[in-house]
Scaffold this motif. Structure first.
Motif, PDB file in Angstrom:
ATOM      1  N   THR A 160       0.874  -1.171   0.000  1.00 22.39           N
ATOM      2  CA  THR A 160       0.000   0.000   0.000  1.00 22.39           C
ATOM      3  C   THR A 160       0.908   1.217   0.000  1.00 22.39           C
ATOM      4  OG1 THR A 160      -0.123   0.059   2.424  1.00 22.39           O
ATOM      5  CG2 THR A 160      -1.839  -1.186   1.258  1.00 22.39           C
ATOM      6  N   PHE A 161       0.438   2.312  -0.580  1.00 20.89           N
ATOM      7  CA  PHE A 161       1.288   3.492  -0.700  1.00 20.89           C
ATOM      8  C   PHE A 161       0.440   4.750  -0.701  1.00 20.89           C
ATOM      9  CE2 PHE A 161      -0.045   2.395  -4.954  1.00 20.89           C
ATOM     10  CZ  PHE A 161      -0.316   3.620  -5.534  1.00 20.89           C
ATOM     11  N   SER A 162       1.105   5.862  -0.523  1.00 16.70           N
ATOM     12  CA  SER A 162       0.449   7.156  -0.677  1.00 16.70           C
ATOM     13  C   SER A 162       1.131   7.889  -1.823  1.00 16.70           C
ATOM     14  CB  SER A 162       0.552   7.996   0.606  1.00 16.70           C
ATOM     15  OG  SER A 162       1.898   8.339   0.887  1.00 16.70           O
ATOM     16  N   GLN A 163       0.350   8.664  -2.558  1.00 13.76           N
ATOM     17  CA  GLN A 163       0.875   9.483  -3.643  1.00 13.76           C
ATOM     18  C   GLN A 163       0.490  10.932  -3.371  1.00 13.76           C
ATOM     19  OE1 GLN A 163      -0.003   8.783  -8.067  1.00 13.76           O
ATOM     20  NE2 GLN A 163      -1.168  10.636  -7.632  1.00 13.76           N
ATOM     21  N   THR A 164       1.471  11.794  -3.270  1.00 14.32           N
ATOM     22  CA  THR A 164       1.210  13.212  -3.028  1.00 14.32           C
ATOM     23  C   THR A 164       1.645  14.019  -4.235  1.00 14.32           C
ATOM     24  OG1 THR A 164       1.515  12.987  -0.640  1.00 14.32           O
ATOM     25  CG2 THR A 164       1.692  15.200  -1.545  1.00 14.32           C
ATOM     26  N   MET A 165       0.736  14.803  -4.783  1.00 17.83           N
ATOM     27  CA  MET A 165       1.052  15.662  -5.924  1.00 17.83           C
ATOM     28  C   MET A 165       1.042  17.111  -5.470  1.00 17.83           C
ATOM     29  SD  MET A 165       0.140  17.877  -8.530  1.00 17.83           S
ATOM     30  CE  MET A 165      -1.589  17.848  -8.950  1.00 17.83           C
ATOM     31  N   GLU A 166       2.160  17.791  -5.685  1.00 18.88           N
ATOM     32  CA  GLU A 166       2.276  19.209  -5.352  1.00 18.88           C
ATOM     33  C   GLU A 166       2.436  20.008  -6.638  1.00 18.88           C
ATOM     34  OE1 GLU A 166       4.877  19.927  -1.698  1.00 18.88           O
ATOM     35  OE2 GLU A 166       5.468  17.899  -2.302  1.00 18.88           O
ATOM     36  N   SER A 167       1.615  21.036  -6.790  1.00 20.04           N
ATOM     37  CA  SER A 167       1.681  21.887  -7.978  1.00 20.04           C
ATOM     38  C   SER A 167       2.153  23.270  -7.573  1.00 20.04           C
ATOM     39  CB  SER A 167       0.304  21.985  -8.643  1.00 20.04           C
ATOM     40  OG  SER A 167       0.317  22.945  -9.678  1.00 20.04           O
ATOM     41  N   SER A 168       3.276  23.695  -8.134  1.00 18.95           N
ATOM     42  CA  SER A 168       3.806  25.016  -7.802  1.00 18.95           C
ATOM     43  C   SER A 168       2.966  26.116  -8.434  1.00 18.95           C
ATOM     44  CB  SER A 168       5.263  25.135  -8.267  1.00 18.95           C
ATOM     45  OG  SER A 168       5.366  24.902  -9.664  1.00 18.95           O
ATOM     46  N   SER A 169       2.409  25.848  -9.620  1.00 20.03           N
ATOM     47  CA  SER A 169       1.620  26.875 -10.307  1.00 20.03           C
ATOM     48  C   SER A 169       0.271  27.084  -9.628  1.00 20.03           C
ATOM     49  CB  SER A 169       1.414  26.487 -11.781  1.00 20.03           C
ATOM     50  OG  SER A 169       0.777  25.226 -11.876  1.00 20.03           O
ATOM     51  N   ALA A 170      -0.373  25.996  -9.250  1.00 18.28           N
ATOM     52  CA  ALA A 170      -1.687  26.096  -8.611  1.00 18.28           C
ATOM     53  C   ALA A 170      -1.575  26.230  -7.096  1.00 18.28           C
ATOM     54  CB  ALA A 170      -2.527  24.863  -8.952  1.00 18.28           C
ATOM     55  N   PHE A 195      10.288  14.882 -10.045  1.00 19.80           N
ATOM     56  CA  PHE A 195      10.182  16.307 -10.316  1.00 19.80           C
ATOM     57  C   PHE A 195       9.966  16.513 -11.808  1.00 19.80           C
ATOM     58  CE2 PHE A 195      12.565  15.633  -6.515  1.00 19.80           C
ATOM     59  CZ  PHE A 195      12.356  16.725  -5.688  1.00 19.80           C
ATOM     60  N   ARG A 196       8.868  17.166 -12.161  1.00 18.61           N
ATOM     61  CA  ARG A 196       8.548  17.375 -13.563  1.00 18.61           C
ATOM     62  C   ARG A 196       8.890  18.801 -14.003  1.00 18.61           C
ATOM     63  NH1 ARG A 196       5.364  13.426 -15.919  1.00 18.61           N
ATOM     64  NH2 ARG A 196       4.628  14.894 -17.479  1.00 18.61           N
ATOM     65  N   ASN A 197       9.135  18.950 -15.295  1.00 23.02           N
ATOM     66  CA  ASN A 197       9.493  20.262 -15.832  1.00 23.02           C
ATOM     67  C   ASN A 197       8.391  21.303 -15.673  1.00 23.02           C
ATOM     68  OD1 ASN A 197      12.052  19.440 -16.733  1.00 23.02           O
ATOM     69  ND2 ASN A 197      11.197  18.571 -18.601  1.00 23.02           N
ATOM     70  N   ASN A 198       7.136  20.854 -15.536  1.00 20.66           N
ATOM     71  CA  ASN A 198       6.030  21.808 -15.392  1.00 20.66           C
ATOM     72  C   ASN A 198       5.877  22.323 -13.956  1.00 20.66           C
ATOM     73  OD1 ASN A 198       4.949  19.618 -14.040  1.00 20.66           O
ATOM     74  ND2 ASN A 198       3.268  19.275 -15.478  1.00 20.66           N
TER      75      ASN A 198
END
Length: 215
Positions: free
Chosen positions: A46-56, A174-177
């Motif tokens: 089991t895992f957790s996925q955290t998405m962080e958006s710098s723009s939003a 880390f994505r380019n966006n």
């Protein structure tokens, strides 16, 4: 799909990584980690996925679970199931009760959950950045990887490997966006018992499901 696999660098460090040769210490740690999982016929986590958006300026965390056996995997997260037998992929959306069948995409599969333990072996430069103690009190070896392909939408991957047992605790992509994805493994089980149809879509278990076959 891409959001799930994206399911995988400070600028100065990135430049140093891109121009450096493979770090022997990092190679030793990565090989030990990879070898650990290679000894398993399958694993469940089991895992957790955290998405962080710098723009939003947003942060979202979801929980999921995964089964992996060689190139095959079954992933469930955020109302979506993704099943791959290495040749075909089934993507099931619970809210619309629909499954889409496609042939496996080599590019997408390169970032699949079954490849995270071996991805360093091809197309990446990497370096050991030192030990780091986690919030759980465990010391992790931290390794940063940079893709050799400058067109890769992911420009850095950071791995946290348990210094004692060489298990992979978490990784950040880390994505380019500007978006950043963190995956943290919680409960882990090696060599679980698997049903014969684990890595295929059993239509009988999804009453009234709509099938979109794009093969």
């Amino acid at each position: 799909m891409k959001r799930i696999f994206a399911l995988l660098f400070a600028m100065v460090l990135f430049i140093n990584l891109a121009s450096a040769q493979q770090d022997p210490q990092a190679t030793k740690i990565l090989n030990a980690m990879s070898a650990k999982y290679k000894t398993m016929k399958a694993f469940k986590a089991t895992f957790s996925q955290t998405m962080e958006s710098s723009s939003a300026k947003s942060k979202e965390t979801v929980e999921g679970n995964i089964l992996v056996s060689g190139p095959k995997y079954r992933l469930a997260v955020s109302g979506q199931e993704v099943i791959s037998d290495g040749k075909l992929m089934w993507t099931y959306l619970k809210d619309v009760n629909e499954v889409t069948i496609t042939e496996s995409d080599p590019e997408a599969e390169a970032m699949s959950p079954s490849k995270i333990f071996d991805m360093y072996k091809k197309g990446y430069k990497y370096a050991y950045t030192g030990p780091e103690k986690g919030a759980d009190g465990v010391t992790y070896d931290v390794i940063e990887m940079a893709p050799q392909d400058r067109n890769n939408p992911i420009f850095k991957v950071r791995l946290y490997i348990n210094q004692k047992d060489k298990s992979l605790k978490s990784w950040k992509m880390f994505r380019n966006n500007g978006n950043r994805y963190t995956y943290t493994i919680k409960n882990f089980q090696a060599n679980p018992t698997l049903a014969a149809d684990t890595f295929s879509f059993n239509k009988a278990r999804y009453k009234g499901v709509s099938v979109v076959d794009l093969r």
